[in-house]
Structures are given as C-alpha cells and as structure tokens.
Design an enzyme around this catalytic site. Structure first.
Site, PDB file in Angstrom:
ATOM      1  N   TYR A  14      -2.910   6.186  -3.285  1.00 28.58           N
ATOM      2  CA  TYR A  14      -2.339   5.708  -2.021  1.00 28.58           C
ATOM      3  C   TYR A  14      -0.822   5.539  -2.121  1.00 28.58           C
ATOM      4  O   TYR A  14      -0.281   4.493  -1.770  1.00 28.58           O
ATOM      5  CB  TYR A  14      -2.994   4.378  -1.607  1.00 28.58           C
ATOM      6  CG  TYR A  14      -4.471   4.515  -1.366  1.00 28.58           C
ATOM      7  CD1 TYR A  14      -4.939   5.118  -0.205  1.00 28.58           C
ATOM      8  CD2 TYR A  14      -5.402   4.068  -2.298  1.00 28.58           C
ATOM      9  CE1 TYR A  14      -6.295   5.274   0.027  1.00 28.58           C
ATOM     10  CE2 TYR A  14      -6.762   4.219  -2.080  1.00 28.58           C
ATOM     11  CZ  TYR A  14      -7.193   4.821  -0.917  1.00 28.58           C
ATOM     12  OH  TYR A  14      -8.527   4.978  -0.693  1.00 28.58           O
ATOM     13  N   ASP A 242     -24.626  -0.610  -1.861  1.00 29.90           N
ATOM     14  CA  ASP A 242     -23.519  -0.111  -2.672  1.00 29.90           C
ATOM     15  C   ASP A 242     -23.042  -1.267  -3.554  1.00 29.90           C
ATOM     16  O   ASP A 242     -22.297  -2.137  -3.107  1.00 29.90           O
ATOM     17  CB  ASP A 242     -22.409   0.390  -1.735  1.00 29.90           C
ATOM     18  CG  ASP A 242     -21.170   0.849  -2.498  1.00 29.90           C
ATOM     19  OD1 ASP A 242     -21.078   0.597  -3.711  1.00 29.90           O
ATOM     20  OD2 ASP A 242     -20.282   1.450  -1.866  1.00 29.90           O
TER      21      ASP A 242
HETATM   22  N1  PMP Z   1     -18.003   1.726  -3.188  1.00 33.24           N
HETATM   23  C1  PMP Z   1     -17.354   0.569  -3.393  1.00 33.24           C
HETATM   24  C2  PMP Z   1     -17.953  -0.700  -2.896  1.00 33.24           C
HETATM   25  C3  PMP Z   1     -16.130   0.562  -4.073  1.00 33.24           C
HETATM   26  O1  PMP Z   1     -15.472  -0.586  -4.253  1.00 33.24           O
HETATM   27  C4  PMP Z   1     -15.604   1.792  -4.539  1.00 33.24           C
HETATM   28  C5  PMP Z   1     -14.278   1.861  -5.300  1.00 33.24           C
HETATM   29  N2  PMP Z   1     -13.294   0.986  -4.918  1.00 33.24           N
HETATM   30  C6  PMP Z   1     -16.319   2.978  -4.306  1.00 33.24           C
HETATM   31  C7  PMP Z   1     -17.514   2.902  -3.629  1.00 33.24           C
HETATM   32  C8  PMP Z   1     -15.791   4.316  -4.764  1.00 33.24           C
HETATM   33  O2  PMP Z   1     -15.813   4.415  -6.133  1.00 33.24           O
HETATM   34  P1  PMP Z   1     -14.858   5.484  -6.883  1.00 33.24           P
HETATM   35  O3  PMP Z   1     -13.463   5.014  -6.655  1.00 33.24           O
HETATM   36  O4  PMP Z   1     -15.309   5.397  -8.310  1.00 33.24           O
HETATM   37  O5  PMP Z   1     -15.146   6.815  -6.281  1.00 33.24           O
END
Ligand code: PMP
Length: 425
Positions: A14, A242
């Site tokens: 970013y 998630d």
């Molecule tokens: N889901 C959640 C809740 C996250 O916090 C993140 C990463 N910040 C992701 C998915 C994506 O993971 P990555 O950056 O390893 O692709």
C-alpha cells in the site's frame, strides 16, 4: 543497505512509487526485538502482522527449518505426500473445531479465502443449486485477491476501482455491540433481513469471528456470531469463518469462534500457522462439505497450487503447533490481556482518543484524527518500538512471549505519540 534502490524500484505494501514513505532497514530479529541496521533495537508490537506469535528466531522453529531443508525443501503434492504435511494436518485437526475433518493446504491467507469460496460454490453446484452470492459484513477484510476483495468492505478495498470485474456480493451491517458490552439483539437484524430475502442465492456467509481486523479492529459480541450460526442453520446456508488473523490463540482462545461456542462449515487459517516464518495457509472443511464437493460433477475439488503442502513450510508449521500444544500461550495471552485492561483505559482520557479496546493479545487505541504515518512511525522508532498504525487506528498484537515491561513500553510509546500533535493529521 541500498535504500536508494529500494525507494526507486521496490514496491512496499500500500505504498506509492511517487512518494514512498520511509522504510526502516532491518538486519535481524530475535525474540521480541527487531534490530535496525544502525544498531537500534525495537520492541515488536505487531508480530509482523499477526504472524510471529512465538517471537523471532525461535530455536525450535529454526531447528525444524534446518532439519527439513537438508531433506527436501519442496516436492509437488500431486500424487506425492510427506511426513511434514501429514504431521501438521494431524495437529491442525486436533486444535480445530471438532466437526472439521479435511484440510486443504494453500499459499497465503487470501488464497485460503479463495479456496473456501470455491468450495462453497462447488458444494451448491454438486447439490444441483445455482448459488453464486456470498453474504458478508461491512467493515470486514478477507484479503487482496479478487474474490477475497469482493467480500471485503467496499470502501476499504475500493470496489469502485475494480467495478465491472469484481463480483458483487451482499453486505450486511457489521455488529455494533462490543465484546465487553451488554448484548443488543438488534445487531442481528441486518443479517437476518439479507438472509430472509436472498438465502436461495447465497452459497455461504463469510466473516471474521469476534474481531474484524484490517477493516477497523472492531471487537464484537460473541452472541452475534452465535446468532449468525443459528441463522445459517435455519436458512440452510454454509458458514465460512476467516480465522487467518484470529487463529492460534490471538484472542485468548485457540480459535476465536470458541468464544461463541460455535463451529463453522469451512475454516480459513494462515498468518501464525508457521509462527510467522513463511507463507502457508489452510482451508478446513467438514466431511459433509468435502464429500458433497467431491461427489459432484467435477469429482474433485478444482484447485492445486504449485507449492501446495510445501514441506519446508509444513515442517515449521508443525513445530509451531508443537509449541502451542504445551498450552503456555493461554497464560501468556491472558497476561497480555490483563496488561491491556489495566493500561489502555488510562489513554481513553486523552483528547485525541475516541476509544480503546482489547481482547487476548490485541490492544487498540482509536484516535479522533488520522495519524501522520511518516511522523508517527519515526516517533515510534525513536521510542524503541515497532508499531505500524493505519488511519485512526493505533493497534498492537505483540508476540505472546512479550514481557509486561515490553507491553508497558509499547503503551508508553503510544501515549507519547498522543502527546505529540505532529503525529496526527
Ligand atoms: N483474512 C484476514 C482476516 C486477514 O487479516 C488477512 C491478512 N491481513 C487475510 C485474510 C489475507 O491474508 P494474506 O495477506 O496472507 O493473503
């Protein structure tokens, strides 16, 4: 270190190539300390974005990596299996909600989310129903790849930039009742309304359990999660959790869904899976989901990344699971939570603070103004800590091995930033 090259040619997360922010050169990290090139040591407050839960340069994780690299770093997973994957998945299933029986190993958090969405789509396809929508929450975050972005808060992930390409899903209001507040049943109204109107087209609900991370560090009431599980059951919709940020003890429970006593149909994990050593993620599913997906027209799940089940990553992840097995993380995260509960309310009095909140090893200070990133970052480095805020949020998720003195230093550095008006816009 050639920082001029870095500024001219390397994209950081970013970050603008036109006006890049300062990047601090790091040469090593050990325990909770990050060492800069100029010799300065910083106490880590970020666990490298939720991942380095045991701290850096851990002897057990190092030994696992060394041991595996001398055998094989990688071998394809199609038609081949190996001990590191088998032992990791055994441990993962032992920790995970008891209804989950099948593990799909993937590359990163975003890919684990993509995999979970594909599983849900294939599940309904196999059942002969055309369901192609997902219901998710405002203020949520699920990753930066396209499908993950499509279920991430529309403003945060700038859906407008990708209009025409990004699939459009259904967004319900995020919960308003905080984790420690009295539950307000009306929080569920929006999810209820969307499900009652659209359940025939919804393949799954996807959300971050208990804490919405990158979308606002919002820590919400477990009854919301319980209510969503009940609604998914009554409308016959799958529930994807998630736990990429929350998994492996971060909220004080092994998985955040345990706060609500519920189990998902599909679970995504990543980040701390390897103790922050390298990228690896996993999507876990129930027998019903796996059997239905594989009983459909395709006869299998249609995904298979090149580095699936990478032995090196699996060996380190297995070692990280072994460290978690001794249960020390429970006492450690409890102690960090107790420290946040004692120290953060004092900051609430500050004119620049609109809210403070905490859960497990997560502490959040929400400011009334956005931070000036360049200035506040330099201020934190000056104070000997590594904290990376975004927008109005100054937050900490330190390694579990952090001492009380480390936590005090992190909070003191935030307090000193609050007293420096130049740190805010
Ligand atoms: N889901 C959640 C809740 C996250 O916090 C993140 C990463 N910040 C992701 C998915 C994506 O993971 P990555 O950056 O390893 O692709």
């Amino acid at each position: 270190m050639d920082l001029t090259f870095d500024r001219r040619h390397i994209w950081h997360p970013y970050t603008s190539t036109l006006t890049p922010l300062t990047c601090y050169p790091v040469v090593s990290a050990n325990g909770v300390q990050i060492q800069l090139e100029n010799g300065k040591q910083l106490v880590d407050g970020m666990s490298s974005w939720w991942s380095a839960i045991h701290g850096y340069n851990h002897p057990a994780l190092n030994a696992a990596a060394h041991g595996q690299i001398d055998k094989m770093s990688h071998v394809m997973f199609g038609g081949i299996t190996h001990e590191p994957a088998i032992e990791l998945c055994k441990k993962l299933l032992n920790f995970a909600p008891s209804n989950l029986e099948h593990v799909f190993l993937a590359d990163s958090g975003s890919v684990a989310v993509e995999v979970s969405l594909k599983m849900a789509l294939q599940y309904w396809h196999a059942k002969g129903e055309q369901r192609s929508k997902f219901l998710t929450l405002r203020d949520g975050y699920h990753g930066d790849t396209f499908a993950a972005m499509s279920v991430t808060d529309p403003n945060n992930s700038m859906h407008s930039l990708y209009k025409g390409f990004l699939p459009e899903h259904i967004f319900a209001d995020s919960p308003k009742t905080g984790f420690w507040q009295d539950w307000d049943e009306s929080d569920l109204e929006s999810v209820k309304d969307k499900l009652s109107r659209h359940h025939k087209e919804i393949a799954a609900v996807i959300l971050e359990p208990i804490i919405q991370g990158a979308g606002g560090m919002r820590i919400y009431h477990p009854n919301f999660l319980k209510g969503v599980r009940e609604l998914c059951d009554s409308y016959g919709v799958l529930l994807i959790l998630d736990e990429i940020a929350t998994g492996f003890g971060r909220t004080g429970k092994m998985f955040a869904c345990e706060h609500a006593g519920i189990q998902p149909d599909i679970l995504c994990v990543g980040k701390a899976l390897t103790g922050g050593y390298m990228t690896l993620s996993a999507t876990l599913a129930t027998k019903n989901v796996a059997d239905t997906v594989c009983g459909g027209e395709a006869g299998c799940f249609m995904h298979g990344p090149t580095f699936m089940g990478n032995p090196l990553a699996c060996a380190v992840a297995e070692a990280s699971m072994t460290l978690l097995e001794n249960g020390e993380w429970k006492e450690q995260t409890h102690q960090i939570e107790t420290a946040f509960a004692e120290l953060l309310p004092k900051l609430k009095q500050h004119a620049l603070v609109s809210d403070v909140r905490w859960l497990g090893a997560i502490g959040v200070v929400e400011a009334t103004k956005s931070v000036n990133m360049e200035v506040i970052q330099a201020h934190f480095v000056e104070q000997g800590v590594w904290i990376r805020p975004f927008g109005k949020l100054i937050y900490m998720m330190p390694p579990y091995i952090s001492s009380m003195a480390n936590i005090e230093q992190l909070v003191a550095a935030i307090e000193s930033a609050l007293n420096n008006p130049d740190c805010f816009q």
